[in-house]
Each structure stands twice: as C-alpha cells, then as structure tokens.
Design a protein around this motif. Structure first.
Motif, PDB file in Angstrom:
ATOM      1  N   LEU A  51       0.840  -1.194   0.000  1.00 41.59           N
ATOM      2  CA  LEU A  51       0.000   0.000   0.000  1.00 41.59           C
ATOM      3  C   LEU A  51       0.875   1.244   0.000  1.00 41.59           C
ATOM      4  O   LEU A  51       1.971   1.236   0.557  1.00 41.59           O
ATOM      5  CB  LEU A  51      -0.907   0.002   1.242  1.00 41.59           C
ATOM      6  N   PRO A  52       0.386   2.324  -0.596  1.00 43.63           N
ATOM      7  CA  PRO A  52       1.177   3.556  -0.709  1.00 43.63           C
ATOM      8  C   PRO A  52       1.128   4.400   0.567  1.00 43.63           C
ATOM      9  O   PRO A  52       0.840   5.592   0.533  1.00 43.63           O
ATOM     10  CB  PRO A  52       0.504   4.275  -1.880  1.00 43.63           C
ATOM     11  N   ILE A  53       1.397   3.756   1.702  1.00 41.61           N
ATOM     12  CA  ILE A  53       1.359   4.458   2.989  1.00 41.61           C
ATOM     13  C   ILE A  53       2.560   4.042   3.830  1.00 41.61           C
ATOM     14  O   ILE A  53       3.173   3.005   3.576  1.00 41.61           O
ATOM     15  CB  ILE A  53       0.048   4.170   3.766  1.00 41.61           C
ATOM     16  N   ALA A  54       2.864   4.846   4.834  1.00 42.26           N
ATOM     17  CA  ALA A  54       3.971   4.532   5.741  1.00 42.26           C
ATOM     18  C   ALA A  54       3.609   3.351   6.634  1.00 42.26           C
ATOM     19  O   ALA A  54       2.423   3.062   6.850  1.00 42.26           O
ATOM     20  CB  ALA A  54       4.287   5.757   6.599  1.00 42.26           C
ATOM     21  N   LYS A  55       4.630   2.685   7.169  1.00 41.41           N
ATOM     22  CA  LYS A  55       4.400   1.553   8.074  1.00 41.41           C
ATOM     23  C   LYS A  55       3.564   1.953   9.281  1.00 41.41           C
ATOM     24  O   LYS A  55       2.704   1.200   9.727  1.00 41.41           O
ATOM     25  CB  LYS A  55       5.732   0.964   8.548  1.00 41.41           C
ATOM     26  N   SER A  56       3.817   3.144   9.802  1.00 44.02           N
ATOM     27  CA  SER A  56       3.066   3.595  10.971  1.00 44.02           C
ATOM     28  C   SER A  56       1.589   3.790  10.631  1.00 44.02           C
ATOM     29  O   SER A  56       0.712   3.485  11.443  1.00 44.02           O
ATOM     30  CB  SER A  56       3.660   4.898  11.525  1.00 44.02           C
ATOM     31  N   PRO A 110      -6.417   2.304  -3.236  1.00 43.88           N
ATOM     32  CA  PRO A 110      -5.922   3.620  -2.822  1.00 43.88           C
ATOM     33  C   PRO A 110      -4.694   4.029  -3.622  1.00 43.88           C
ATOM     34  O   PRO A 110      -3.846   3.212  -3.928  1.00 43.88           O
ATOM     35  CB  PRO A 110      -5.584   3.437  -1.347  1.00 43.88           C
ATOM     36  N   GLN A 111      -4.611   5.309  -3.922  1.00 43.15           N
ATOM     37  CA  GLN A 111      -3.496   5.855  -4.684  1.00 43.15           C
ATOM     38  C   GLN A 111      -2.564   6.600  -3.740  1.00 43.15           C
ATOM     39  O   GLN A 111      -2.988   7.116  -2.709  1.00 43.15           O
ATOM     40  CB  GLN A 111      -4.016   6.811  -5.760  1.00 43.15           C
ATOM     41  N   PRO A 112      -1.277   6.693  -4.086  1.00 42.44           N
ATOM     42  CA  PRO A 112      -0.340   7.444  -3.229  1.00 42.44           C
ATOM     43  C   PRO A 112      -0.758   8.904  -3.108  1.00 42.44           C
ATOM     44  O   PRO A 112      -1.292   9.489  -4.035  1.00 42.44           O
ATOM     45  CB  PRO A 112       1.000   7.335  -3.969  1.00 42.44           C
ATOM     46  N   VAL A 113      -0.531   9.445  -1.932  1.00 41.38           N
ATOM     47  CA  VAL A 113      -0.813  10.849  -1.680  1.00 41.38           C
ATOM     48  C   VAL A 113       0.371  11.658  -2.173  1.00 41.38           C
ATOM     49  O   VAL A 113       1.516  11.358  -1.818  1.00 41.38           O
ATOM     50  CB  VAL A 113      -1.065  11.090  -0.179  1.00 41.38           C
ATOM     51  N   PRO A 114       0.134  12.698  -3.003  1.00 41.50           N
ATOM     52  CA  PRO A 114       1.268  13.492  -3.509  1.00 41.50           C
ATOM     53  C   PRO A 114       2.008  14.167  -2.348  1.00 41.50           C
ATOM     54  O   PRO A 114       1.394  14.617  -1.398  1.00 41.50           O
ATOM     55  CB  PRO A 114       0.604  14.546  -4.403  1.00 41.50           C
TER      56      PRO A 114
END
Length: 115
Positions: A51-56, A110-114
C-alpha cells in the motif's frame, strides 16, 4: 513486525461488535483494500501489504480494523499475521460483509498521496 515487547493484542468479543465501529472501519479506502485482500487470502503478514502508505499508517489502519472486530491479528515469531473475522461478522451482522466485499471490489485501490 511483531516483537516481544509489543502490547498484547486485544480483540473484541463477537457479542461486543458495534455496527457503527465496524462501518467506520470499513469506510476508509485503505482499510477497505486491506479487507478485500484478507477476503482472498486467509492469513496475511503485515509486511506484505503493498500500500502507498507509511508503516506507521498501516499499523494504525490495522489497529482500527482489529479494535472494531473486523480482523484478528496474531504473532508468529517476528511476524504479525492478519485474518478476516468473516464468520463472526456474518453471525453478528448477517450479509454485511458480503455486501461490503461486493461493493468494495467495484472501487479502485488507494493511490499514493502526492508529497
């Protein structure tokens, strides 16, 4: 990644599932994509969600799903493995998960947040 010093994993009992907590957990696109994957695979380690999110942020999303009763988590060595609580959800809220999975499959991932 699980560790010996991590907090105990608390899961609500099936009878304590709250419809509004479950629905809140399922309305987020990232959490919905997690649930869709878990519907296809019975046990998914935390580190394998692409997923395009941080581990936290992933940890927070998984915690929301677990605390609502949507998923269960267990530690296996150094890995934390996630599973969908499909049977419990079906008993508590008949048809809800099937509807969420059907409608969720029609949504994009979900798409990465710019930055």
């Amino acid at each position: 990644m699980a560790s010996r010093t991590s907090s105990p994993l608390l899961h609500p009992d099936e009878r304590d599932f709250d419809l509004f907590a479950v629905m809140n957990a399922l309305t987020d696109p990232v959490r919905l994509s997690i649930v869709l994957r878990l519907a296809d695979e019975s046990a998914v380690p935390c580190g394998t969600f692409d997923l395009p999110i941080a581990k936290s942020a992933l940890s927070r999303h998984l915690r929301v799903l677990r605390e609502a009763g949507v998923i269960s988590q267990r530690d296996e060595g150094t890995r934390r493995v996630n599973s969908l609580r499909a049977q419990e959800l079906e008993r508590r809220f008949p048809g809800l998960l099937d509807l969420v999975l059907k409608e969720g499959a029609n949504r994009s991932t979900p798409q990465p947040v710019p930055a």
